[in-house]
Design an enzyme around this catalytic site. Structure first.
Site, PDB file in Angstrom:
ATOM      1  N   ASN A 157       0.794  -1.241   0.000  1.00  0.00           N
ATOM      2  CA  ASN A 157       0.000   0.000   0.000  1.00  0.00           C
ATOM      3  C   ASN A 157       0.827   1.293   0.000  1.00  0.00           C
ATOM      4  OD1 ASN A 157       0.667  -0.700   2.672  1.00  0.00           O
ATOM      5  ND2 ASN A 157      -1.045   0.470   3.477  1.00  0.00           N
ATOM      6  N   GLU A 253       4.496  -4.475  12.023  1.00  0.00           N
ATOM      7  CA  GLU A 253       3.498  -3.398  11.842  1.00  0.00           C
ATOM      8  C   GLU A 253       2.346  -4.035  11.099  1.00  0.00           C
ATOM      9  OE1 GLU A 253       3.917  -0.324  12.942  1.00  0.00           O
ATOM     10  OE2 GLU A 253       6.028  -0.372  13.475  1.00  0.00           O
ATOM     11  N   CYS A 287      -3.052   1.498   6.771  1.00  0.00           N
ATOM     12  CA  CYS A 287      -3.312   0.801   8.033  1.00  0.00           C
ATOM     13  C   CYS A 287      -3.939   1.751   9.043  1.00  0.00           C
ATOM     14  CB  CYS A 287      -2.022   0.201   8.557  1.00  0.00           C
ATOM     15  SG  CYS A 287      -0.687   1.375   8.519  1.00  0.00           S
TER      16      CYS A 287
END
Ligand code: NAD
Length: 480
Positions: A157, A253, A287
């Site tokens: 992303n 993460e 995120c």
């Protein structure tokens, strides 16, 4: 040039750009067309990368902090000079709007500069050993040194931002790196790594291998010579890495379902403006995207009235068109999943009040009202351009709803009440907390990382350098 539009890219192993035994397509998600190929690395390539990285780690350790600073600053300047080329690669490989891709690509140079600074100030401390009865006459201090080989695995992303947040600090700290970019978005990472070599990095200090995470990930992560894994991606893959990693450091993460609390006294216009950004940037594939809007019953109608026109004004379309605000999702399959999740929430009693139509990999920015907190649109990570609105009662109800999630990456609150904001900061379990903004906010120096199933560890060059170095305790005896 290692990676370019219309070309067959190569991967970087042991100082050479090499092809693989097999190759795979890199596809522009918006059109579905192949525009480049990359090698499909296999277990042998992973082994070669590991062998080379061990040697590369020795070469990096022999450099001074000044040597590393000079190389990284030079690479930063090169990255600045290639923003437009890299932005176009990002837009082509990810379907991200070109304007957003430019913003992302323009941060690479700054992340490398920040990393260089932090790598050059990795210090230890003197130890007051004589504060213990057995410590008299000793001299003690800690010595911070590179940990050796770092494996960096990145998601699709933010292919520039997230790879640079790993590669920059790892090299700045004096390590060798093996980078495994996401399968869909390898080109921008390859190009930036080529610029790092051009800047004078020792050739074995950086390997980039492309291909299937399910094969390459375990081969890299299980190897004992790797001292640190820095992973950004889904919670599911994070769990797989934990299972094979063995004794080494991990930064993970992972996924999220970030809440924004809008309390009864909030500035509704400001909240609506921020949510219309935070829920939809990069088509919601962030995120820290706003997924759950938890609004006090007394502010619900006003918020919806303010939010709807702002979301309807977001232009979704061809990523390469200059007036497009948000581009496509990473694939048609992902867009179909987002469409299904919205439909399921509607079947469970929610109302679709804006957007939600799908065309190929494109999904119109959507608002879904009265979402049951138990529905997947609220509970699971959506990773798409929609927000789920749920009514709550007062600050206590809002905090309880915010924490009713297995994730804990970011959260925001809109309120004018300082006491309510303090309570939010103390009681909401998330890695980043934003007062009068949404969680979709990050500046590169700040510590960044989630709680609960959103992960372990912090990124941001200063914190990453700390996690990518080993601390030795040194004691000089004698001399009493
Ligand atoms: P993903 O987990 O599918 O893939 C991430 C990377 O892991 C890819 O490079 C992939 O090839 C690799 N991989 C796949 N299987 C592996 C295995 N078994 N072992 C090791 N590596 C493996 O994620 P994605 O779809 O690329 O990205 C979306 C996810 O990333 C979302 O869940 C999002 O929340 C998360 N993300 C988190 C942050 C954060 O900072 N917390 C930032 C961005 C994205």
């Amino acid at each position: 040039v290692s990676a370019r539009e219309g070309g067959d890219a190569k991967m970087l192993i042991a100082g050479d750009w090499r092809g693989g035994r097999a190759h795979e397509s890199v596809v522009h998600p918006f059109s579905g067309e192949q525009f480049a190929t990359v090698p499909t690395a296999d277990a042998d390539d992973a082994r070669d990368a590991l062998d080379a990285a061990v040697e590369g780690a020795r070469a990096m350790r022999a450099l001074t902090a000044w040597d590393r600073t000079v190389i990284l600053r030079r690479a930063a300047d090169l990255a600045d000079q290639h923003v437009e080329e890299i932005a176009r690669l990002v837009s082509l490989e990810s379907g991200k709007a070109l304007a957003e891709a430019r913003g992302e690509a323009s941060r690479a140079g700054e992340i490398l500069r920040l990393s260089a600074e932090e790598g050059a100030r990795a210090t230890g401390e003197t130890l007051p050993l004589d504060a213990s009865p057995t410590g008299a006459g000793k001299l003690g201090f800690t010595l911070r040194q590179p940990c050796g080989v770092v494996v960096a695995i990145a998601p699709f992303n933010y292919p520039v931002l997230l790879t640079m947040h790993k590669v920059g600090p790892a090299l700045a700290a004096g390590n060798a790196v093996i980078l495994k970019p996401a399968r869909q978005t390898p080109l921008s990472a390859l190009r930036l790594c080529e610029l790092l070599l051009e800047a004078g990095l020792p050739p074995l200090a950086l390997q980039v291998i492309t291909g299937p995470g399910a094969v390459l990930g375990p081969a890299l992560c299980a190897d004992e010579r790797v001292r640190k894994i820095s992973f950004t991606g889904s919670t599911e893959v994070g769990r797989q890495i934990v299972r094979v990693a063995g004794v080494k450091r991990l930064s993970l993460e992972l996924g999220a379902s970030c809440p924004v609390l809008v309390l009864a006294d909030a500035d509704i216009e400001a909240a609506a403006t921020a949510i219309a950004v935070g829920g939809y940037v990069n088509a919601g594939q962030a995120c820290i995207s706003v997924q759950r809007v938890l609004v006090d019953v007394r502010a619900h109608g006003d918020l919806l009235d303010a939010l709807r026109p702002r979301v309807e004004a977001i232009r979704a379309g061809d990523p390469l068109a200059e007036d497009t605000k948000i581009g496509s999702l990473i694939s048609t399959a992902e867009a179909e999943r987002v469409e299904r999740t919205i439909a399921q929430a509607a079947a469970n009693g929610a109302q679709l009040v804006a957007g939600g139509r799908r065309d190929g990999a494109l999904v119109e920015p959507a608002i879904v009202d009265n979402v049951d907190p138990a529905s997947p649109l609220s509970r699971d990570e959506l990773f798409g351009p929609a927000v789920a609105i749920t009514k709550v009662d007062g600050i206590a109800g809002a905090i309880e709803a915010a924490n009713d999630s297995s994730y804990g990456l970011g959260a925001g609150v809109f309120t004018r009440d300082v006491d309510a904001a303090m309570r939010f900061v103390r009681e909401v379990d998330a890695g980043s907390l934003h007062v009068n903004w949404t969680p979709l906010w990050r500046t590169d120096p700040m510590p960044y990382g989630g709680l609960k199933q959103s992960g372990i560890g912090k990124e941001g060059p200063r914190y990453a350098v700390e996690e990518m170095t080993d601390l030795k305790t040194v004691v000089f005896h004698g001399g009493e």
